[in-house]
Design a protein around this motif. Structure first.
Motif, PDB file in Angstrom:
ATOM      1  N   PRO A 141       0.832  -1.215   0.000  1.00  0.00           N
ATOM      2  CA  PRO A 141       0.000   0.000   0.000  1.00  0.00           C
ATOM      3  C   PRO A 141       0.857   1.251   0.000  1.00  0.00           C
ATOM      4  CG  PRO A 141      -0.823  -1.603   1.597  1.00  0.00           C
ATOM      5  CD  PRO A 141       0.496  -2.123   1.108  1.00  0.00           C
ATOM      6  N   PRO A 142       0.412   2.306  -0.674  1.00  0.00           N
ATOM      7  CA  PRO A 142       1.199   3.544  -0.735  1.00  0.00           C
ATOM      8  C   PRO A 142       1.498   4.103   0.658  1.00  0.00           C
ATOM      9  CG  PRO A 142      -0.627   3.594  -2.290  1.00  0.00           C
ATOM     10  CD  PRO A 142      -0.836   2.391  -1.419  1.00  0.00           C
ATOM     11  N   SER A 143       2.710   4.583   0.827  1.00  0.00           N
ATOM     12  CA  SER A 143       3.108   5.205   2.081  1.00  0.00           C
ATOM     13  C   SER A 143       4.186   6.233   1.790  1.00  0.00           C
ATOM     14  CB  SER A 143       3.631   4.160   3.079  1.00  0.00           C
ATOM     15  OG  SER A 143       4.838   3.595   2.615  1.00  0.00           O
ATOM     16  N   ARG A 144       4.515   7.007   2.810  1.00  0.00           N
ATOM     17  CA  ARG A 144       5.540   8.032   2.632  1.00  0.00           C
ATOM     18  C   ARG A 144       6.894   7.408   2.329  1.00  0.00           C
ATOM     19  NH1 ARG A 144       6.061  12.279   7.390  1.00  0.00           N
ATOM     20  NH2 ARG A 144       3.908  12.600   6.675  1.00  0.00           N
ATOM     21  N   ASP A 145       7.209   6.282   3.007  1.00  0.00           N
ATOM     22  CA  ASP A 145       8.493   5.620   2.775  1.00  0.00           C
ATOM     23  C   ASP A 145       8.573   4.996   1.389  1.00  0.00           C
ATOM     24  OD1 ASP A 145       9.507   6.265   5.275  1.00  0.00           O
ATOM     25  OD2 ASP A 145       8.735   4.448   6.210  1.00  0.00           O
ATOM     26  N   ASN A 146       7.471   4.406   0.928  1.00  0.00           N
ATOM     27  CA  ASN A 146       7.492   3.710  -0.360  1.00  0.00           C
ATOM     28  C   ASN A 146       7.752   4.649  -1.533  1.00  0.00           C
ATOM     29  OD1 ASN A 146       6.984   1.395   0.999  1.00  0.00           O
ATOM     30  ND2 ASN A 146       4.963   0.998   0.121  1.00  0.00           N
ATOM     31  N   LYS A 147       7.487   5.918  -1.352  1.00  0.00           N
ATOM     32  CA  LYS A 147       7.714   6.864  -2.441  1.00  0.00           C
ATOM     33  C   LYS A 147       9.173   6.907  -2.858  1.00  0.00           C
ATOM     34  CE  LYS A 147       3.813   9.952  -1.425  1.00  0.00           C
ATOM     35  NZ  LYS A 147       3.415  11.329  -1.047  1.00  0.00           N
ATOM     36  N   TRP A 148      10.061   6.696  -1.885  1.00  0.00           N
ATOM     37  CA  TRP A 148      11.484   6.686  -2.233  1.00  0.00           C
ATOM     38  C   TRP A 148      12.098   5.296  -2.135  1.00  0.00           C
ATOM     39  CZ3 TRP A 148      15.198   5.139   1.265  1.00  0.00           C
ATOM     40  CH2 TRP A 148      14.822   5.100   2.610  1.00  0.00           C
ATOM     41  N   LEU A 149      11.496   4.387  -1.341  1.00  0.00           N
ATOM     42  CA  LEU A 149      12.043   3.042  -1.224  1.00  0.00           C
ATOM     43  C   LEU A 149      11.932   2.261  -2.525  1.00  0.00           C
ATOM     44  CD1 LEU A 149      10.837   1.854   2.313  1.00  0.00           C
ATOM     45  CD2 LEU A 149      13.192   2.145   1.541  1.00  0.00           C
ATOM     46  N   VAL A 150      10.800   2.406  -3.214  1.00  0.00           N
ATOM     47  CA  VAL A 150      10.604   1.666  -4.473  1.00  0.00           C
ATOM     48  C   VAL A 150      11.661   2.031  -5.506  1.00  0.00           C
ATOM     49  CG1 VAL A 150       9.049   1.295  -6.417  1.00  0.00           C
ATOM     50  CG2 VAL A 150       8.141   1.270  -4.091  1.00  0.00           C
ATOM     51  N   PRO A 151      11.841   3.313  -5.850  1.00  0.00           N
ATOM     52  CA  PRO A 151      12.885   3.628  -6.847  1.00  0.00           C
ATOM     53  C   PRO A 151      14.291   3.292  -6.383  1.00  0.00           C
ATOM     54  CG  PRO A 151      11.968   5.642  -5.890  1.00  0.00           C
ATOM     55  CD  PRO A 151      11.098   4.526  -5.443  1.00  0.00           C
ATOM     56  N   VAL A 152      14.583   3.486  -5.091  1.00  0.00           N
ATOM     57  CA  VAL A 152      15.924   3.175  -4.590  1.00  0.00           C
ATOM     58  C   VAL A 152      16.214   1.689  -4.719  1.00  0.00           C
ATOM     59  CG1 VAL A 152      17.325   3.022  -2.493  1.00  0.00           C
ATOM     60  CG2 VAL A 152      16.145   5.143  -3.037  1.00  0.00           C
ATOM     61  N   ARG A 153      15.261   0.850  -4.324  1.00  0.00           N
ATOM     62  CA  ARG A 153      15.474  -0.597  -4.414  1.00  0.00           C
ATOM     63  C   ARG A 153      15.605  -1.047  -5.870  1.00  0.00           C
ATOM     64  NH1 ARG A 153      12.093  -2.096   0.561  1.00  0.00           N
ATOM     65  NH2 ARG A 153      13.740  -2.736   2.012  1.00  0.00           N
ATOM     66  N   PHE A 154      14.781  -0.521  -6.744  1.00  0.00           N
ATOM     67  CA  PHE A 154      14.855  -0.930  -8.147  1.00  0.00           C
ATOM     68  C   PHE A 154      16.143  -0.455  -8.795  1.00  0.00           C
ATOM     69  CE2 PHE A 154      10.389  -2.054  -7.876  1.00  0.00           C
ATOM     70  CZ  PHE A 154      10.275  -3.072  -8.806  1.00  0.00           C
ATOM     71  N   ILE A 155      16.604   0.729  -8.444  1.00  0.00           N
ATOM     72  CA  ILE A 155      17.858   1.232  -9.003  1.00  0.00           C
ATOM     73  C   ILE A 155      19.035   0.396  -8.523  1.00  0.00           C
ATOM     74  CG2 ILE A 155      19.484   3.163  -8.953  1.00  0.00           C
ATOM     75  CD1 ILE A 155      17.052   5.045  -8.926  1.00  0.00           C
ATOM     76  N   LEU A 156      19.079   0.117  -7.210  1.00  0.00           N
ATOM     77  CA  LEU A 156      20.179  -0.672  -6.664  1.00  0.00           C
ATOM     78  C   LEU A 156      20.156  -2.108  -7.185  1.00  0.00           C
ATOM     79  CD1 LEU A 156      20.265   0.557  -2.942  1.00  0.00           C
ATOM     80  CD2 LEU A 156      21.984   0.963  -4.711  1.00  0.00           C
ATOM     81  N   CYS A 157      18.967  -2.703  -7.274  1.00  0.00           N
ATOM     82  CA  CYS A 157      18.866  -4.067  -7.800  1.00  0.00           C
ATOM     83  C   CYS A 157      19.270  -4.124  -9.271  1.00  0.00           C
ATOM     84  CB  CYS A 157      17.440  -4.599  -7.630  1.00  0.00           C
ATOM     85  SG  CYS A 157      17.004  -5.025  -5.930  1.00  0.00           S
TER      86      CYS A 157
END
Length: 232
Positions: A141-157
């Motif tokens: 579910p959308p959250s304040r953390d997910n706004k930056w966690l999703v792109p950071v994880r996908f970029i690092l992966c």
């Protein structure tokens, strides 16, 4: 509870500092010669005395990684998002963490086959684990953390995936120094991915485990009941 957030941060900092310390020792005692080629991490940790330090660093990182994998699995379950993907992440996280210990304790100069097996477990299964975490975060579910966690994880992966491919291609074609640089970048990205868990672990509430006897209910039975209570 910010205390839990320190666990992934400690792993990331400890692993990064520890491996570069092994590299510094290897360079200082001429175990590796960086004027000829840039060394792999395993090459730096293959010779005494830094091999002892390298093994201990890998063992500690293995235990911390296992701890983080279990906490993350349970956190997702507690949030009501338990799924086969979460279970697969637990299995992959366990196996890849054990691979860290294997590659650290079986140096390439002693038993190369076992060392390579541990490296494959740590790199490939570890990468699969982090991709699973990226998708779990994406479908959360959308959250304040997910706004930056999703792109950071996908970029690092994505960067880790590129480094794995480049490392094996460059190594097989004879560009060992470039392959070694890719390996170092890959491992640093892995530590960064572990450190990212701090953003989610800070939301974990502290629990206290207490023991109660059921002596009043069953007179002749000394059963012990474990209960988990929230600490307000």
């Amino acid at each position: 509870m910010w205390a839990w957030a320190l666990l992934p941060v400690f792993l990331a900092v400890f692993g990064t500092v520890g491996l570069w310390a092994v590299y510094a020792i290897a360079v200082s005692n001429n175990s590796v010669n960086i004027t000829i080629e840039f060394p792999y991490i395993s090459t730096c940790g293959a010779y005494t005395p830094q091999s002892c330090l390298f093994a201990q660093i890998c063992n500690i990182c293995c235990v911390l990684a296992l701890w983080i994998v279990v906490i993350r699995f349970q956190q997702i379950r507690d949030l009501g998002r338990s799924s086969h993907l979460n279970t697969a992440g637990l299995v992959l996280g366990f196996i890849s963490s054990i691979g860290i210990s294997i590659l650290g304790n079986f140096q390439q100069t002693i038993i190369q086959e076992v060392h390579l097996l541990g490296a494959l477990m740590a790199f490939f299964l570890g990468l699969a684990y982090f991709w699973i975490q990226a998708f779990i975060t994406y479908f959360s579910p959308p959250s304040r953390d997910n706004k930056w966690l999703v792109p950071v994880r996908f970029i690092l992966c994505s960067q880790c995936t590129c480094m794995v491919i480049c490392m094996f291609v460059l190594h097989s074609t004879g560009f060992r120094s470039a392959a070694a640089i890719c390996e170092w970048i890959l491992v640093m990205c892995f530590f960064a991915l572990f450190g990212v868990f701090a953003a989610e672990f800070r939301h974990i509430d502290f629990h206290k485990l207490t023991v109660q006897k059921e002596g009043l209910k069953v007179a002749n039975n000394d059963n012990v009941v474990w209960t988990v209570q929230d600490v307000q």
